[in-house]
Write a protein that holds these residues in place. Structure first.
Motif, PDB file in Angstrom:
ATOM      1  N   LEU A   1       0.830  -1.207   0.000  1.00  0.00           N
ATOM      2  CA  LEU A   1       0.000   0.000   0.000  1.00  0.00           C
ATOM      3  C   LEU A   1       0.863   1.255   0.000  1.00  0.00           C
ATOM      4  O   LEU A   1       0.601   2.206  -0.739  1.00  0.00           O
ATOM      5  CB  LEU A   1      -0.924  -0.001   1.221  1.00  0.00           C
ATOM      6  N   LEU A   2       1.934   1.270   0.804  1.00  0.00           N
ATOM      7  CA  LEU A   2       2.803   2.434   0.879  1.00  0.00           C
ATOM      8  C   LEU A   2       3.554   2.681  -0.429  1.00  0.00           C
ATOM      9  O   LEU A   2       3.749   3.812  -0.851  1.00  0.00           O
ATOM     10  CB  LEU A   2       3.805   2.275   2.029  1.00  0.00           C
ATOM     11  N   ALA A   3       3.995   1.595  -1.067  1.00  0.00           N
ATOM     12  CA  ALA A   3       4.765   1.701  -2.311  1.00  0.00           C
ATOM     13  C   ALA A   3       3.873   1.742  -3.551  1.00  0.00           C
ATOM     14  O   ALA A   3       4.341   2.073  -4.638  1.00  0.00           O
ATOM     15  CB  ALA A   3       5.733   0.527  -2.424  1.00  0.00           C
ATOM     16  N   LEU A   4       2.613   1.379  -3.373  1.00  0.00           N
ATOM     17  CA  LEU A   4       1.664   1.296  -4.486  1.00  0.00           C
ATOM     18  C   LEU A   4       2.178   0.379  -5.601  1.00  0.00           C
ATOM     19  O   LEU A   4       2.042   0.662  -6.780  1.00  0.00           O
ATOM     20  CB  LEU A   4       1.333   2.687  -5.031  1.00  0.00           C
ATOM     21  N   ARG A   5       2.779  -0.741  -5.171  1.00  0.00           N
ATOM     22  CA  ARG A   5       3.324  -1.716  -6.113  1.00  0.00           C
ATOM     23  C   ARG A   5       3.470  -3.057  -5.399  1.00  0.00           C
ATOM     24  O   ARG A   5       3.863  -3.106  -4.245  1.00  0.00           O
ATOM     25  CB  ARG A   5       4.678  -1.234  -6.626  1.00  0.00           C
ATOM     26  N   GLU A   6       3.166  -4.143  -6.116  1.00  0.00           N
ATOM     27  CA  GLU A   6       3.299  -5.484  -5.559  1.00  0.00           C
ATOM     28  C   GLU A   6       4.649  -6.101  -5.863  1.00  0.00           C
ATOM     29  O   GLU A   6       5.189  -6.854  -5.055  1.00  0.00           O
ATOM     30  CB  GLU A   6       2.214  -6.415  -6.111  1.00  0.00           C
ATOM     31  N   LEU A   7       5.180  -5.803  -7.055  1.00  0.00           N
ATOM     32  CA  LEU A   7       6.440  -6.429  -7.441  1.00  0.00           C
ATOM     33  C   LEU A   7       7.154  -5.615  -8.502  1.00  0.00           C
ATOM     34  O   LEU A   7       6.568  -4.750  -9.142  1.00  0.00           O
ATOM     35  CB  LEU A   7       6.226  -7.869  -7.940  1.00  0.00           C
ATOM     36  N   VAL A   8       8.448  -5.922  -8.641  1.00  0.00           N
ATOM     37  CA  VAL A   8       9.288  -5.346  -9.696  1.00  0.00           C
ATOM     38  C   VAL A   8      10.021  -6.519 -10.330  1.00  0.00           C
ATOM     39  O   VAL A   8      10.560  -7.366  -9.616  1.00  0.00           O
ATOM     40  CB  VAL A   8      10.311  -4.336  -9.117  1.00  0.00           C
ATOM     41  N   ARG A   9      10.038  -6.567 -11.657  1.00  0.00           N
ATOM     42  CA  ARG A   9      10.750  -7.629 -12.374  1.00  0.00           C
ATOM     43  C   ARG A   9      11.791  -7.023 -13.298  1.00  0.00           C
ATOM     44  O   ARG A   9      11.558  -5.993 -13.925  1.00  0.00           O
ATOM     45  CB  ARG A   9       9.788  -8.450 -13.221  1.00  0.00           C
ATOM     46  N   PHE A  10      12.920  -7.723 -13.398  1.00  0.00           N
ATOM     47  CA  PHE A  10      13.952  -7.340 -14.357  1.00  0.00           C
ATOM     48  C   PHE A  10      14.812  -8.560 -14.643  1.00  0.00           C
ATOM     49  O   PHE A  10      14.755  -9.560 -13.936  1.00  0.00           O
ATOM     50  CB  PHE A  10      14.795  -6.163 -13.831  1.00  0.00           C
ATOM     51  N   ASP A  11      15.609  -8.475 -15.694  1.00  0.00           N
ATOM     52  CA  ASP A  11      16.460  -9.578 -16.106  1.00  0.00           C
ATOM     53  C   ASP A  11      17.808  -9.499 -15.385  1.00  0.00           C
ATOM     54  O   ASP A  11      18.289  -8.405 -15.083  1.00  0.00           O
ATOM     55  CB  ASP A  11      16.672  -9.536 -17.618  1.00  0.00           C
ATOM     56  N   LEU A  12      18.404 -10.636 -15.119  1.00  0.00           N
ATOM     57  CA  LEU A  12      19.731 -10.675 -14.480  1.00  0.00           C
ATOM     58  C   LEU A  12      20.762  -9.877 -15.263  1.00  0.00           C
ATOM     59  O   LEU A  12      21.656  -9.268 -14.672  1.00  0.00           O
ATOM     60  CB  LEU A  12      20.220 -12.123 -14.342  1.00  0.00           C
TER      61      LEU A  12
END
Length: 116
Positions: free
Chosen positions: A21-32
């Protein structure tokens, strides 16, 4: 706090609990392959000025997306020394600063996975 998961060549940062709720985001994805550097975050490190969207109380918490001159960063930290700083290239975010249970172990995990 977040949990970091490496699956194949994809890194997924899961935001936990009320921090969603504080970040307004559940996840972040990126490639190695996007990882330029992984290190323990400096306690006095602060996010860029523009918060969009997210939460920031100086010295207490930074959670969300922050922008500054050519930078887009994701933060989820209480500034208590448990954060890892992940520098990225070639992806949407240029830096992640997130609290984890064991910053040294996460640094070793990501460094080893990126080198493989």
């Amino acid at each position: 706090m977040v949990e970091i998961e490496v699956t194949g060549t994809t890194v997924t940062v899961h935001v936990l609990g009320a921090h969603r709720l504080l970040a307004l985001r559940e996840l972040v994805r990126f490639d190695l392959s996007n990882i330029a550097e992984v290190t323990t975050a400096e306690v006095d490190l602060r996010p860029p000025w523009v918060r969009a969207p997210g939460t920031f109380f100086p010295g207490a918490i930074a959670a969300g997306t922050f922008r500054g001159k050519g930078r887009k960063e994701f933060w989820d930290t209480h500034f208590d020394g448990r954060a890892v700083r992940i520098e990225l290239t070639g992806t949407d975010f240029t830096r992640l600063v997130v609290d984890v249970a064991d910053p040294v172990a996460v640094g070793q995990l990501l460094t080893a996975a990126a080198a493989a």
